[in-house]
Design an enzyme around this catalytic site. Structure first.
Site, PDB file in Angstrom:
ATOM      1  N   SER A 102       0.817  -1.209   0.000  1.00  0.00           N
ATOM      2  CA  SER A 102       0.000   0.000   0.000  1.00  0.00           C
ATOM      3  C   SER A 102       0.856   1.266   0.000  1.00  0.00           C
ATOM      4  O   SER A 102       1.599   1.515  -0.942  1.00  0.00           O
ATOM      5  CB  SER A 102      -0.955  -0.042   1.196  1.00  0.00           C
ATOM      6  N   ASP A 243      -2.429   6.342  -3.557  1.00  0.00           N
ATOM      7  CA  ASP A 243      -1.291   5.726  -2.885  1.00  0.00           C
ATOM      8  C   ASP A 243      -0.741   4.612  -3.770  1.00  0.00           C
ATOM      9  O   ASP A 243      -1.169   4.452  -4.916  1.00  0.00           O
ATOM     10  CB  ASP A 243      -1.669   5.226  -1.486  1.00  0.00           C
ATOM     11  N   ASP A 245      -1.010   1.421  -4.114  1.00  0.00           N
ATOM     12  CA  ASP A 245      -1.868   0.415  -4.756  1.00  0.00           C
ATOM     13  C   ASP A 245      -3.218   0.990  -5.156  1.00  0.00           C
ATOM     14  O   ASP A 245      -4.121   0.248  -5.541  1.00  0.00           O
ATOM     15  CB  ASP A 245      -2.032  -0.822  -3.871  1.00  0.00           C
ATOM     16  N   ASP A 247      -5.768   2.207  -3.655  1.00  0.00           N
ATOM     17  CA  ASP A 247      -7.029   1.934  -2.959  1.00  0.00           C
ATOM     18  C   ASP A 247      -7.418   3.072  -2.021  1.00  0.00           C
ATOM     19  O   ASP A 247      -8.449   3.007  -1.357  1.00  0.00           O
ATOM     20  CB  ASP A 247      -6.986   0.597  -2.209  1.00  0.00           C
TER      21      ASP A 247
END
Length: 451
Positions: A102, A243, A245, A247
C-alpha cells in the site's frame, strides 16, 4: 488468538525478511489454493501487484504455491488493488491476491487476499491459513495430473478502466476540468490518467514513472506537497493523490489545500442522502475519523458508526448493517454500490461528479465541516506490551478525565509496524496537544526501561 503472519491488511513486512520471504509466499499460495480449490473442477486464482521490485519475486513464489495446490493462475501485472477485487468476480476466480504494501516504502511488501466475492478474507480463514503454514504442507499438494498452470491476462487494465468510468453518471462529463493526478509511481499509473482523460478531463500526470524503488517516495496520498505545488503551478481545478496500490485517495482543491477522507465521505454522504441513494441511515468510519464529521452528519440526522482501524472492518460493518458508504480519514473510501474494497479512482470520480453537477469549485464542494483539533503521534516500541504497563494505563486514564465529554482519545498498536499510535481530539487545541505528548512521553520512557 494471537496472529503471527496477518495484520490489519493481510501479511506485510520488509521484502526478503520474515514474513515476506519467497518461502512464506509459496506456503501462502499452497494453503490458500488448498482451501479455495474446487474439488473435481478447474479452479483459478488472479494475482496482481503494484510496482515494487520485490513484486516479481513474490509473484513467482505465489504462483508456485497455487499451482502446486492444483490451481490455475491468471497474472494481472501492475494493477490497483480494487481492480484485483473486481477482476476476481469478473473472471470467476476462486481467490484474488494483491502483492502490495500500500502506502509503505518500496522495501516493504505485502499479500492481500480476496475471496471469490471480491471481499477480503475473514479473520477465521486467515487463522486457518496461519495454522496450515506452520504445519506440514505435504497433504495440500495436488496430484501429478492436477498441478495448475499460469498465464498472463491481456487487457485487464482496460476492463478496470471501463468499470471505473461507468460509475460516473452518464449525464456528467469532466469536460473543462483540469486535473493533476499524482500516481505515487504505483499501481494506478496507467489506469487513473487514462480513465480521467476518456471522461473528458484535461489531465496532467505526475509521479507516473515507476522504477521499482520510487513507489510512494515523497509522493502520493501520504506526501501531497508535490501535488499541491503542481496544482498551483498549472492552475488546475483539482488534484488527485493516490497511494501505491490506488485503494486510497486524497484531493487537493484549486487553492492547493488538502482534502482528507473525512471531508470526502461527508460530500458523498450528503449528496447520496439528498438523492435517496444513501443506505443504512449514515456511514461507517473508524475510531480515527474526526469528531467534526460526526457532528456534521448528526446535524443532518445521519449516523456515524465507528469500527476498529482498517478498511476490512469498515467493510464488514457495512455488510452486516446495510450501509453503502464507509471509509477512513486516510482516504480509503468504500462505496459498496460499486466496489468491495477501497477504490481511489472511483471515489475521486464521485466527488468530481458532485462538483460538476453543482458547477462549483472543489473548495466549495469539499469543505463540509470545520475539523475538531486533532493530533496523532506515533511512538516506536521495542517489543513487549506497553499498553498493559501500569504507568501507561494510569496516564491514559488521566488523559481521558482531562478531555472529559468534549473530546476523544484513541490509543492503539499499529497493525503493520512496531508503533503505538496516540490520537486525541477536542475543542481545546492546547489540551489535545498536552494530552498526546504526555502519553507519548510515558510510553517512550517505559518502553526504553523495558528494553
Amino acid at each position: 488468538m494471537t496472529r503471527k503472519f496477518f495484520g490489519t491488511d493481510g501479511i506485510r513486512g520488509q521484502a526478503n525478511s520474515f514474513p515476506m520471504t519467497p518461502e512464506i509466499a509459496m506456503k501462502v499460495g499452497m494453503a490458500v489454493g488448498y482451501i479455495f480449490r474446487r474439488k473435481g473442477q478447474a479452479s483459478r486464482a488472479v494475482v496482481g501487484k503494484d510496482t515494487r521490485r520485490s513484486g516479481y519475486m513474490l509473484e513467482k513464489a505465489l504462483v508456485a504455491g497455487f499451482t502446486a495446490a492444483g490451481m490455475d493462475v491468471f497474472l494481472l501485472g501492475p494493477i490497483p488493488t480494487p481492480a484485483v477485487a473486481m477482476l476476481c468476480r469478473s473472471l470467476r476466480a476462486d481467490i484474488g491476491v494483491m502483492i502490495s504494501a500500500s502506502h509503505n516504502p518500496f522495501y516493504d511488501n505485502g499479500i492481500k487476499l480476496f475471496g471469490p466475492d471480491g471481499f477480503k478474507l475473514s479473520d477465521q480463514i486467515e487463522l486457518q491459513i496461519e495454522a496450515m503454514i506452520e504445519g506440514d504442507m505435504t497433504p495440500f499438494l495436488a496430484s501429478h495430473g492436477d498441478v495448475g498452470r499460469a498465464k498472463r491476462v491481456d487487457g485487464d487494465i482496460y476492463r478496470y478502466i471501463e468499470f471505473a468510468k461507468r460509475t460516473l453518471p452518464r449525464n456528467i462529463s469532466l469536460n473543462g476540468l483540469r486535473v493533476v493526478v499524482d500516481c505515487a509511481n504505483g499501481a494506478g499509473y496507467k489506469v487513473a490518467p487514462a480513465a480521467l482523460w476518456e471522461l473528458g478531463a484535461e489531465v496532467i500526470t505526475i509521479n507516473n514513472e515507476p522504477n521499482g524503488i520510487n513507489i510512494n517516495e515523497d509522493c502520493g496520498s501520504t506526501h501531497p506537497i508535490g501535488l499541491m505545488k503542481k496544482v498551483h503551478e498549472v492552475r488546475a481545478d483539482v488534484g488527485i493523490a493516490l497511494d501505491g496500490d490506488a485503494d486510497r485517495v486524497l484531493l487537493v482543491d484549486e487553492n492547493g489545500t488538502v482534502i482528507d477522507g473525512d471531508q470526502l465521505m461527508a460530500v458523498i454522504a450528503e449528496s447520496w442522502a439528498a438523492s435517496n441513494r444513501l443506505e443504512g441511515g449514515g456511514i461507517v468510519a473508524t475510531v480515527m475519523s474526526n469528531l467534526g464529521l460526526e457532528r456534521f452528519l448528526a446535524d443532518r440526522n445521519l449516523t456515524l458508526a465507528r469500527t476498529k482501524v482498517g478498511d476490512r472492518y469498515v467493510v464488514e460493518h457495512m455488510r452486516e448493517h446495510g450501509f453503502n458508504v464507509g471509509g477512513e480519514q486516510s482516504g480509503h473510501i468504500v462505496l459498496s454500490d460499486f466496489a468491495t474494497t477501497g477504490d481511489g479512482l472511483i471515489s475521486a470520480l464521485q466527488i468530481l461528479a458532485v462538483a460538476q453537477e453543482q458547477n462549483k469549485p472543489i473548495s466549495d464542494v469539499c469543505r463540509k465541516f470545520q475539523p475538531v483539533p486533532q493530533l496523532l503521534k506515533n511512538v516506536r516500541t521495542t517489543g513487549g506490551k506497553p499498553l498493559e504497563n501500569k504507568r501507561v494505563k494510569s496516564a491514559i486514564d488521566e488523559a481521558k478525565e482531562r478531555l472529559g465529554g468534549q473530546g476523544r482519545l484513541v490509543i492503539r498498536p499499529s497493525g503493520t509496524e512496531p508503533l503505538i499510535r496516540v490520537m486525541a481530539e477536542g475543542d481545546d487545541r492546547g489540551l489535545v496537544e498536552k494530552v498526546v505528548n504526555d502519553i507519548i512521553d510515558v510510553i517512550s520512557s517505559e518502553s526504553s526501561a523495558a528494553a
